[in-house]
Design a protein around this motif. Structure first.
Motif, mmCIF file in Angstrom:
data_model
loop_
_atom_site.group_PDB
_atom_site.id
_atom_site.type_symbol
_atom_site.label_atom_id
_atom_site.label_comp_id
_atom_site.label_asym_id
_atom_site.label_seq_id
_atom_site.Cartn_x
_atom_site.Cartn_y
_atom_site.Cartn_z
ATOM 1 N N MET A 1 59.026 14.066 -4.802
ATOM 2 C CA MET A 1 60.213 14.244 -3.978
ATOM 3 C C MET A 1 59.977 13.765 -2.549
ATOM 4 N N GLU A 2 58.844 14.146 -1.991
ATOM 5 C CA GLU A 2 58.510 13.717 -0.630
ATOM 6 C C GLU A 2 58.351 12.206 -0.576
ATOM 7 N N PHE A 3 57.739 11.632 -1.642
ATOM 8 C CA PHE A 3 57.537 10.182 -1.681
ATOM 9 C C PHE A 3 58.887 9.468 -1.712
ATOM 10 N N LEU A 4 59.819 9.999 -2.499
ATOM 11 C CA LEU A 4 61.150 9.408 -2.591
ATOM 12 C C LEU A 4 61.862 9.470 -1.246
ATOM 13 N N LEU A 5 61.698 10.576 -0.542
ATOM 14 C CA LEU A 5 62.313 10.720 0.779
ATOM 15 C C LEU A 5 61.752 9.698 1.755
ATOM 16 N N VAL A 6 60.423 9.504 1.693
ATOM 17 C CA VAL A 6 59.783 8.511 2.572
ATOM 18 C C VAL A 6 60.319 7.120 2.272
ATOM 19 N N VAL A 7 60.481 6.808 0.976
ATOM 20 C CA VAL A 7 60.991 5.495 0.572
ATOM 21 C C VAL A 7 62.419 5.296 1.089
ATOM 22 N N LEU B 1 63.875 6.796 3.672
ATOM 23 C CA LEU B 1 63.839 6.657 5.134
ATOM 24 C C LEU B 1 63.360 5.269 5.543
ATOM 25 N N ALA B 2 62.340 4.777 4.828
ATOM 26 C CA ALA B 2 61.830 3.434 5.130
ATOM 27 C C ALA B 2 62.902 2.384 4.866
ATOM 28 N N ALA B 3 63.633 2.570 3.763
ATOM 29 C CA ALA B 3 64.689 1.617 3.431
ATOM 30 C C ALA B 3 65.794 1.643 4.489
ATOM 31 N N LEU B 4 66.151 2.850 4.934
ATOM 32 C CA LEU B 4 67.157 2.967 5.979
ATOM 33 C C LEU B 4 66.693 2.326 7.281
ATOM 34 N N LEU B 5 65.417 2.519 7.580
ATOM 35 C CA LEU B 5 64.863 1.937 8.811
ATOM 36 C C LEU B 5 64.892 0.416 8.751
ATOM 37 N N VAL B 6 64.487 -0.137 7.612
ATOM 38 C CA VAL B 6 64.489 -1.591 7.444
ATOM 39 C C VAL B 6 65.914 -2.137 7.515
ATOM 40 N N SER B 7 66.832 -1.426 6.844
ATOM 41 C CA SER B 7 68.232 -1.859 6.860
ATOM 42 C C SER B 7 68.799 -1.831 8.281
ATOM 43 N N GLY B 8 68.462 -0.758 9.016
ATOM 44 C CA GLY B 8 68.926 -0.659 10.388
ATOM 45 C C GLY B 8 68.369 -1.761 11.259
ATOM 46 N N LEU B 9 67.097 -2.085 11.060
ATOM 47 C CA LEU B 9 66.462 -3.150 11.838
ATOM 48 C C LEU B 9 67.091 -4.500 11.537
ATOM 49 N N LEU B 10 67.342 -4.757 10.249
ATOM 50 C CA LEU B 10 67.971 -6.022 9.868
ATOM 51 C C LEU B 10 69.377 -6.114 10.447
ATOM 52 N N TRP B 11 70.142 -5.004 10.409
ATOM 53 C CA TRP B 11 71.489 -4.999 10.972
ATOM 54 C C TRP B 11 71.450 -5.271 12.463
ATOM 55 N N TRP B 12 70.511 -4.631 13.161
ATOM 56 C CA TRP B 12 70.392 -4.821 14.613
ATOM 57 C C TRP B 12 70.062 -6.269 14.943
ATOM 58 N N ARG B 13 69.183 -6.877 14.170
ATOM 59 C CA ARG B 13 68.812 -8.269 14.425
ATOM 60 C C ARG B 13 69.988 -9.193 14.174
ATOM 61 N N ARG B 14 70.752 -8.927 13.093
ATOM 62 C CA ARG B 14 71.923 -9.767 12.814
ATOM 63 C C ARG B 14 72.960 -9.631 13.927
ATOM 64 N N GLU B 15 73.180 -8.386 14.387
ATOM 65 C CA GLU B 15 74.145 -8.165 15.459
ATOM 66 C C GLU B 15 73.692 -8.831 16.754
ATOM 67 N N SER B 16 72.402 -8.741 17.061
ATOM 68 C CA SER B 16 71.870 -9.367 18.273
ATOM 69 C C SER B 16 72.030 -10.877 18.211
ATOM 70 N N ALA B 17 71.733 -11.449 17.041
ATOM 71 C CA ALA B 17 71.875 -12.897 16.877
ATOM 72 C C ALA B 17 73.337 -13.315 16.994
ATOM 73 N N ALA B 18 74.234 -12.508 16.403
ATOM 74 C CA ALA B 18 75.661 -12.827 16.475
ATOM 75 C C ALA B 18 76.168 -12.718 17.907
ATOM 76 N N ARG B 19 75.726 -11.679 18.617
ATOM 77 C CA ARG B 19 76.137 -11.494 20.008
ATOM 78 C C ARG B 19 75.628 -12.638 20.876
ATOM 79 N N GLU B 20 74.388 -13.049 20.653
ATOM 80 C CA GLU B 20 73.828 -14.159 21.421
ATOM 81 C C GLU B 20 74.586 -15.452 21.131
ATOM 82 N N ALA B 21 74.956 -15.651 19.859
ATOM 83 C CA ALA B 21 75.706 -16.845 19.501
ATOM 84 C C ALA B 21 77.084 -16.836 20.158
ATOM 85 N N ARG B 22 77.732 -15.663 20.196
ATOM 86 C CA ARG B 22 79.040 -15.562 20.849
ATOM 87 C C ARG B 22 78.933 -15.848 22.335
#
Length: 254
Positions: free
Chosen positions: A1-7, A9-30
């Protein structure tokens, strides 16, 4: 259960990082696209002025020559621009060219058109509001708020060696000689002292101003150089602050 929670959270963190990078790139392009469009707009407007204005008067010809130089410089800057800052420099160069084109329209006696956005490099420099004539090393130099046979060279305002030089019409482009070494610099600064400093000019020069804007309009607290924040002879201090902002205050002779 703890391992699944860590996975998870890690997935959410990676997704958040990817979203932030896409938004930053889009903002810079605009931002880049907006900067390019803004600079291009002023550049095309300058091109129209350069192509359509003509005149035989020396003041008109000289102002159009300067406008044409800025048009070519802005075009080169646009071609090479890859960052927002570089597009801003191209915009400043185009605006400076439009300031010269506007001066040409004034010299032609036609409607100068709407006011332009202020030049960043001319901030605090003010404008000439009265005619001035001085003698430096045996040569006569004139300056004033209007074009004339004796004052055919327009200057949109800026700084020389950190000193504010107001917008206006001059008998000779002395600021260009002040860019060189040795005697050129000395001569240019002597002319600036004579034209803009009461200590080198007539005793009544500062007194006539009455501390209410003086000979250089656009100031916040008067003095001979309006356009500064603290009054006095040179509106933001004796010698202002900063150097030239690139080119002839944005892409030309300076």
């Amino acid at each position: 259960m703890e391992f699944l929670l860590v996975v998870i959270l890690a997935a959410l963190l990676v997704s958040g990082l990817l979203w932030w990078r896409r938004e930053s790139a889009a903002r810079e392009a605009r931002n880049l696209a907006d900067g390019r469009a803004d600079a291009q707009r002023w550049y095309e407007r300058l091109g129209g002025q350069v192509m359509n204005l003509h005149g035989d008067d020396p003041a008109v010809r000289q102002a159009l020559v300067d406008a044409g130089e800025r048009y070519n410089a802005a075009g080169s800057q646009l071609e090479q621009a890859r960052t927002v800052h570089q597009y801003r420099l191209a915009r400043e160069t185009a605006l400076e060219g439009l300031a010269y084109a506007r001066a040409a329209r004034i010299a032609l006696g036609i409607d100068p058109g709407p006011e332009l956005p202020p030049l960043a490099s001319a901030q605090g420099a003010g404008q000439l509001t009265r005619e001035r004539e001085v003698n430096v090393q045996g040569q006569s130099f004139r300056a004033g708020p209007q074009p004339g046979r004796a004052t055919p060279y327009y200057y949109p305002g800026g700084r020389m060696q950190g000193r504010p030089v107001p917008a206006g019409w001059y008998s000779t482009p002395w600021w260009k000689t002040a860019l060189g070494a040795g005697a050129g610099v000395l001569g240019g600064m002597l002319i600036a002292d004579a034209l803009f400093s009461p200590a080198f000019a007539d005793p009544g020069y500062g007194a006539e101003a009455g501390g209410q804007g003086g000979d250089f309009g656009g100031g916040d607290q008067g003095g001979d150089f309006g356009g500064g924040d603290q009054g006095g002879d040179f509106g933001g201090g004796d010698f202002g602050g900063g150097d030239f902002g690139g080119g002839d205050f944005g892409g030309g002779d300076f």
